[in-house]
Design a protein around this motif. Structure first.
Motif, PDB file in Angstrom:
ATOM      1  N   LEU A 229      15.738  24.555 -33.589  1.00  0.00           N
ATOM      2  CA  LEU A 229      15.419  23.964 -34.892  1.00  0.00           C
ATOM      3  C   LEU A 229      15.863  24.950 -35.965  1.00  0.00           C
ATOM      4  O   LEU A 229      15.884  26.159 -35.720  1.00  0.00           O
ATOM      5  N   THR A 230      16.155  24.419 -37.149  1.00  0.00           N
ATOM      6  CA  THR A 230      16.353  25.293 -38.309  1.00  0.00           C
ATOM      7  C   THR A 230      15.179  25.075 -39.238  1.00  0.00           C
ATOM      8  O   THR A 230      14.928  23.944 -39.662  1.00  0.00           O
ATOM      9  N   VAL A 231      14.437  26.123 -39.516  1.00  0.00           N
ATOM     10  CA  VAL A 231      13.287  26.001 -40.416  1.00  0.00           C
ATOM     11  C   VAL A 231      13.588  26.732 -41.723  1.00  0.00           C
ATOM     12  O   VAL A 231      13.942  27.915 -41.708  1.00  0.00           O
ATOM     13  N   ILE A 232      13.471  26.009 -42.828  1.00  0.00           N
ATOM     14  CA  ILE A 232      13.642  26.619 -44.154  1.00  0.00           C
ATOM     15  C   ILE A 232      12.259  26.674 -44.784  1.00  0.00           C
ATOM     16  O   ILE A 232      11.650  25.642 -45.070  1.00  0.00           O
ATOM     17  N   LEU A 233      11.745  27.876 -44.928  1.00  0.00           N
ATOM     18  CA  LEU A 233      10.398  28.037 -45.481  1.00  0.00           C
ATOM     19  C   LEU A 233      10.500  28.423 -46.953  1.00  0.00           C
ATOM     20  O   LEU A 233      11.073  29.450 -47.304  1.00  0.00           O
TER      21      LEU A 233
END
Ligand SMILES: Cc1ncc(C[n+]2csc(CCOP(=O)(O)OP(=O)(O)O)c2C)c(N)n1
Ligand SMILES: [Mg+2]
Length: 338
Positions: free
Chosen positions: A118-122
């Protein structure tokens, strides 16, 4: 030609924006759509997942593709389900700092541990912005919020390092000031096989006005906060331009003025205060402008200590590790005796 209209027509749903004027959400959406366009990805094979909060609005309703707008703190759990069911999906998760590091913190570290693709952008705006600017696990020590009127007694997580230690195989940190680097990083993160994580310091003029104690007209705040992101950060492995930025404590002495003036490449424009400590740029061409201010400063050696508190940005991890959906597929194959 790929102008704003091109990106808007292709990737953005046309409707009134829910963002406050000057919100960092629009910048992050912009970086995201440019990244997927540059990569030439098929929009039908992208799933954007979000939780609840202003940051959750970046993909939903704005992104004109498949989106899954889930519950507060659970975006990564939903995304894990979607990706496990359909590993071909490019799955990008947008979480706020409260969403990702507060209520959903456990999902974040376990997804990193599994190294699921997954790519998580926080989006770190340092507060629970949507609900009125309460303390989050990312609010800096001493900052004033609606739930810490006397200053935050707690210290924040270093989320980037937390996620890195938990096992994420791509980890980066940028701010909404660093759009070129952020876009490049989103591309790298999407192309990376495994759990990729990008923390983005983002401006929230509505709540950060109180948090950073900013005065002045509302429309002056977004550029000033971006300026703060620029002043308060150093990019890993990149030399400081000109070497003329000084972080300065409030206390001061005549001696300091002399020391600062004696330095060579010194500028005199006061930019703004920074997130950690205080920063002035001093220009030798305009010394009078800041004389008064400099008189309040502490010693230059204190200044150097504060510089060390600058927030480091960059790519902190990029490695290969076994990925979860691949491993799961292999287990299913074995269990079925395929
Ligand atoms: C289970 C649950 N608890 C609390 C809320 C209320 N709530 C909505 S948004 C939010 C905070 C969002 O903060 P953050 O994730 O940092 O996003 P931001 O608005 O700052 O972008 C909270 C506490 C909720 N919707 N659901
Ligand atoms: Mg937030």
């Amino acid at each position: 030609m790929k102008n704003l209209k091109y990106y808007r027509d292709r990737y953005v749903r046309r409707q009134p924006s829910a963002f406050c004027p000057g919100c960092g959400g629009g910048i992050i959406l912009n970086c995201f759509v440019r990244a997927i366009d540059d990569l030439g990805l098929d929009k039908d094979k992208i799933l954007a997942v979000s939780g609840i909060g202003c940051s959750a609005w970046i993909p939903s309703p704005n992104f004109n593709g498949d989106t899954l707008h889930t519950t507060h703190g659970r975006a990564i759990a939903f995304a894990t389900g979607a990706k496990t069911f359909n590993p071909e999906l490019t799955t990008v998760v947008f979480v706020g700092d409260g969403d990702g590091a507060g209520i959903g913190g456990n999902h974040l570290i376990h997804a990193a541990r599994r190294n699921i693709d997954l790519t998580v952008i926080l989006v770190n705006n340092m507060s629970y912005a949507m609900t009125g600017g309460q303390i989050a696990p990312t609010t800096l020590h001493g900052e004033t919020t609606v739930t810490s009127p006397y200053g935050n007694p707690e210290s924040p997580f270093d989320i980037t390092q937390l996620v890195r230690a938990a096992g994420a195989s791509y980890v980066a940190k940028w701010s909404t000031y660093h759009v070129v680097e952020l876009t490049r990083s989103i591309k790298e993160a999407i192309e990376h096989k495994g759990f990729s994580f990008i923390e983005v310091l983002s401006q929230c003029p509505t709540q950060q006005r109180r948090i950073f104690n900013l005065r002045g007209p509302v429309d002056s705040l977004p550029p000033r906060i971006l300026d703060m992101f620029s002043e308060s950060t150093v990019v890993k492995d990149r030399p400081e331009k000109g070497g003329y930025v000084y972080a300065v404590p409030k206390t001061s002495s005549e001696e300091t003025l002399k020391q600062v003036k004696a330095m060579d490449d010194v500028e005199a424009r006061i930019v703004d205060h920074m997130i950690h400590g205080r920063v002035v740029r001093v220009d030798t061409k305009l010394p009078d402008m800041v004389c008064g201010k400099l008189l309040e400063l502490g010693s230059v050696s204190d200044v150097k200590d504060h510089l060390e508190e600058k927030i480091e940005l960059g790519v902190f991890e990029k490695k290969t590790r076994p990925e979860f959906t691949d491993a799961l597929r292999e287990i299913i194959r074995k269990a079925r005796c395929d």
